[in-house]
Design an enzyme around this catalytic site. Structure first.
Site, PDB file in Angstrom:
ATOM      1  N   ASP A 227      44.153  72.721  55.626  1.00 41.19           N
ATOM      2  CA  ASP A 227      44.938  72.511  54.418  1.00 41.19           C
ATOM      3  C   ASP A 227      45.438  71.067  54.456  1.00 41.19           C
ATOM      4  O   ASP A 227      45.739  70.546  55.529  1.00 41.19           O
ATOM      5  CB  ASP A 227      46.120  73.478  54.382  1.00 41.19           C
ATOM      6  CG  ASP A 227      47.050  73.189  53.221  1.00 41.19           C
ATOM      7  OD1 ASP A 227      46.579  73.200  52.076  1.00 41.19           O
ATOM      8  OD2 ASP A 227      48.241  72.938  53.471  1.00 41.19           O
TER       9      ASP A 227
ATOM     10  N   THR B 261      42.849  71.809  49.280  1.00 36.82           N
ATOM     11  CA  THR B 261      44.164  71.477  48.739  1.00 36.82           C
ATOM     12  C   THR B 261      44.253  71.885  47.277  1.00 36.82           C
ATOM     13  O   THR B 261      43.236  72.012  46.579  1.00 36.82           O
ATOM     14  CB  THR B 261      44.437  69.964  48.865  1.00 36.82           C
ATOM     15  OG1 THR B 261      45.705  69.665  48.284  1.00 36.82           O
ATOM     16  CG2 THR B 261      43.360  69.144  48.157  1.00 36.82           C
TER      17      THR B 261
ATOM     18  N   ASP C 214      48.182  79.463  51.719  1.00 37.22           N
ATOM     19  CA  ASP C 214      47.171  79.479  52.782  1.00 37.22           C
ATOM     20  C   ASP C 214      47.034  80.860  53.422  1.00 37.22           C
ATOM     21  O   ASP C 214      46.081  81.105  54.162  1.00 37.22           O
ATOM     22  CB  ASP C 214      47.528  78.472  53.886  1.00 37.22           C
ATOM     23  CG  ASP C 214      47.680  77.067  53.359  1.00 37.22           C
ATOM     24  OD1 ASP C 214      46.922  76.702  52.447  1.00 37.22           O
ATOM     25  OD2 ASP C 214      48.554  76.336  53.850  1.00 37.22           O
TER      26      ASP C 214
END
Length: 715
Positions: free
Chosen positions: A391, A548, A603
């Site tokens: 991430d 992202t 996430d």
């Protein structure tokens, strides 16, 4: 991007602050991982064994210590042990120490193994539990028969020692595994408990979030969380949506815009008309994704169980052949002795400790290096990973903005622009304002402003040395009908092209506004991130990827800064939560074994879906609960350390299993009496000594794991 500055009047309870710490992809809100709920993995070796069956660390701890206390007198009063060490004990009732205490150890300490054996037998999946149960049951029955004079096979001390050692191994294993329900509860904690619902008279009333209905209008104060999905009916504010979308900057929202439950109004109050509650919210959707991903994760069988299954079949077959062979030769007594010896020697002393000892030591070594291993299967799988998906925000970047560029119009200097902008922003609590003030302080540029005012949704203004100035984004320029000079416009386009937030400094003279400077603010790449990627390549990782919720220009700029290889490495940009989960699945469909590294709520599904989920310690509760491995620091270089530890742990497991299996390859035939014709036999006493020696070798070999270096090369 609009730049709405307003003092945060946060009147938040301690509980709410705790929930907000580390929310989203913003780093800097570090939490100790040790207090987390237990890991998201499942104890595959004993699938289905819940705490009521005794399979939790505390139960094994109690059973181990009591069994150990009972084993000591059994061993000390054993005639075999007394002969070995040349001492004598004799007191009334000494002959009953073994039978009485041994029965207690068998029934109390051995109960989890007997239960496990029944399950394995019922499931037709023999493994460690069935092998241990067979060994201790044969030892117990033979010893009990000896106590009443039927045989001369006293195995009380071997029985007690086996049960105690197995309890120790399983206790350590349970400590390394834990339970797996933290992620969903952490997600639920993002929602506030109460909401302020507006009544017919427009006055807010405190209600439970569960009492909200579609169509209700709720008031969300500055610093408060949106209690349900809906649309803004009145007001304008910048919302921190990073925990849902991954967007690193607060996003301006106004009347008619959709807002999501769990997001935070950073600077102003808004009224929201509820459109979805309960299971219909986006947050509930993320919860379902996490649950589905956890349920669908691979149920890799533990190596020790596979060895135990083979050993069970081999030991059983050897015992049957031994009994038949010696009976055919007409020696029934020797047939019973040999058969019992085979079954007892098959007790997996070393095998039972081969894996748990490595797990316990690798967990301790990892903790010392700032790595929390929550799921032992995640550590085992890490050695096979060939793709690492990072991430971006808060993992490869700091998750907080910094001034990366200053440009002045003709007649001004960069230093003056930064100093004046910092003075105007000094009383603002907006993250971008803090970044400007910090940058000015680092350069020693200090000015004082008066008459600070927030221009909701546009920017701020104040007087510096008697002159009025304003700082804001495009919305402020439009409102004041100001146009930046050509050189500043070109600089603005360049900065925006790489994803920077651009603010302008305007001088206000008699309601005439002129742009005298601009500042670029960007989420900074962590200095250690480049080295982390280089170390992963040295470890043989085939693909490095970044994912992202930020715009593609931002993602591409960060990837270039990190040294991503075009055509080899991969960038996923503008990704929503469900897409993050899908991105992991897509990489897996290509045949890649994926480790996902992240720290945000968005996430969590991807962390659970990945072959290995690695959470950055500064991240959110839910990210940490969804991961099998947690990095206590926010240093991504530790990912390479996890790989090194995984590979070293696997080597030790294989070495220990090979030793444990090798011992049985030699001991079982000797116990069966294949060399009896040459006068070579293995008595139960010698077999017990070999079992102890095998256990010591396994323990010493596991200790070598302490030599593994987890810290980055420059530490």
């Amino acid at each position: 991007m609009s730049h709405d500055h307003q003092h945060h009047q946060m009147n938040i309870s301690t509980q709410a602050i705790d929930r907000m710490n580390g929310h989203g992809d913003h780093a800097g809100h570090s939490k100790e991982p040790g207090g987390r709920d237990a890991p998201a993995g499942k104890h595959d070796a004993h699938a289905g064994h819940d705490k009521h069956a005794g399979h939790d660390p505390e139960a094994f701890r109690r059973k181990f210590w009591l069994s150990l206390a009972l084993t000591v007198p059994i061993v000390v009063t054993s005639h075999m042990v007394m002969d070995w060490f040349g001492y004598q004990l004799d007191f009334p009732g000494i002959g009953w120490v073994g039978p009485v205490l041994g029965t207690v150890v068998f029934a109390y300490g051995g109960w989890p193994f007997l239960q496990g054996a029944v399950r394995e037998f019922r499931d037709r999946a023999p493994g460690m539990m069935l092998l241990i149960a067979m060994a201790i049951t044969v030892a117990y029955v033979a010893s009990l028969a000896t106590a009443v004079g039927a045989f001369d096979l006293d195995f009380w001390w071997e029985l007690a020692a086996l049960v105690t050692i197995m309890l120790l191994g399983h206790w350590q294993e349970m400590k390394a595994i834990g339970q797996a329900q933290g992620a969903l509860s952490a997600l639920a904690a993002l929602l506030p408990d109460d909401a302020e619902r507006l009544g017919g008279d427009g006055q807010p009333e405190q209600v439970r979030v569960s009492d909200l209905d579609v169509g209700d209008v709720v008031l969300v104060r500055p610093g408060g969380r949106v209690p349900a999905d809906g649309r803004i009916s009145d007001g304008r504010a910048e919302l921190d949506e990073s925990m849902i979308t991954g967007e690193s900057r607060p996003v301006p929202r106004e009347a008619g815009d959709r807002v999501v439950a769990g997001t935070v109004a950073t600077d102003a109050a808004i009224r929201v008309r509820v459109e979805a509650v309960g299971e219909g919210t986006a947050l509930a959707g993320i919860q379902r994704l996490v649950a589905q991903a956890q349920q669908s994760s691979g149920r890799a069988q533990v190596l020790a169980d596979r060895f135990a299954a083979w050993l069970f079949y081999i030991a059983t077959a050897t015992a049957v052949v031994t009994l038949l062979a010696w009976t055919v030769f007409g020696n029934l007594d020797e047939a019973v002795v040999r058969t019992v010896t085979v079954l007892v020697i098959a007790c997996p002393h070393a095998l039972g400790l081969a894996i748990p000892l490595v797990i316990a030591l690798s967990t301790a070594v990892a903790a010392k290096g700032g790595i929390l291993i929550k799921d032992r299967l995640a550590l085992e799988r890490m050695r096979t990973v060939d793709a690492v998906l990072f991430d971006k925000t808060g993992t490869l970047t700091r998750g907080e903005h910094a001034v990366t560029g200053v440009a002045a119009a003709t007649g001004s200097s960069d230093a003056d622009v930064l100093a004046i902008a910092a003075a105007v922003e000094a009383d603002s609590e907006h993250p971008l304002a803090r970044a400007i003030v910090t940058a000015a302080a680092q350069q020693g540029a200090r000015r004082t402003a008066t008459g600070f005012r927030s221009l909701t949704g546009r920017g701020v203004r104040a007087e510096v040395d008697g002159v009025s100035y304003a700082v804001g984004g495009p919305a402020l320029l439009r409102e004041l009908h100001a146009t930046a000079p050509d050189d500043l416009r070109r600089q603005h386009d360049e900065w925006s092209g790489r994803g920077a937030a651009v603010l302008h400094l305007l001088r206000l003279d008699d309601d005439q506004a002129s742009v005298i400077g601009a500042l670029a603010l960007e989420d900074q790449v962590r200095p250690e991130a480049r080295q982390a990627i280089a170390e992963l390549r040295q470890q043989g990782i085939r693909k490095i990827a970044m994912i992202t919720g930020d715009a593609r220009p931002v993602a591409e700029a960060v990837a270039a800064d990190l040294g991503f290889r075009p055509g080899e490495d991969e960038v996923f940009a503008e990704v929503l939560p469900a897409d993050k989960d899908d991105a992991v699945a897509e990489l897996q469909k290509r045949g890649l074994r994926v480790a996902m590294v992240g720290d945000g709520v968005n996430d969590a599904p991807a962390l659970a879906r990945a072959d290995v989920g690695i959470a950055i310690g500064a991240g959110t509760d839910v990210a940490i609960e969804s991961a099998g491995v947690v990095l206590a620091s926010s240093d991504p270089r530790a990912v390479a350390g996890v790989i090194r530890l995984s590979r070293a742990s696997y080597r030790k497991m294989i070495q220990n299993l090979a030793w444990a299996a090798g011992y049985n390859v030699i001991a079982l035939p000797l116990a069966a009496g294949v060399l009896a014709w040459a006068g070579v036999t293995l008595s139960p006493a010698v077999g017990a000594v070999l079992m102890s020696a095998s256990t010591i070798v396994v323990a010493l070999n596991a200790q070598l794991l302490r030599r593994v270096h987890l810290r980055p090369a420059d530490d």
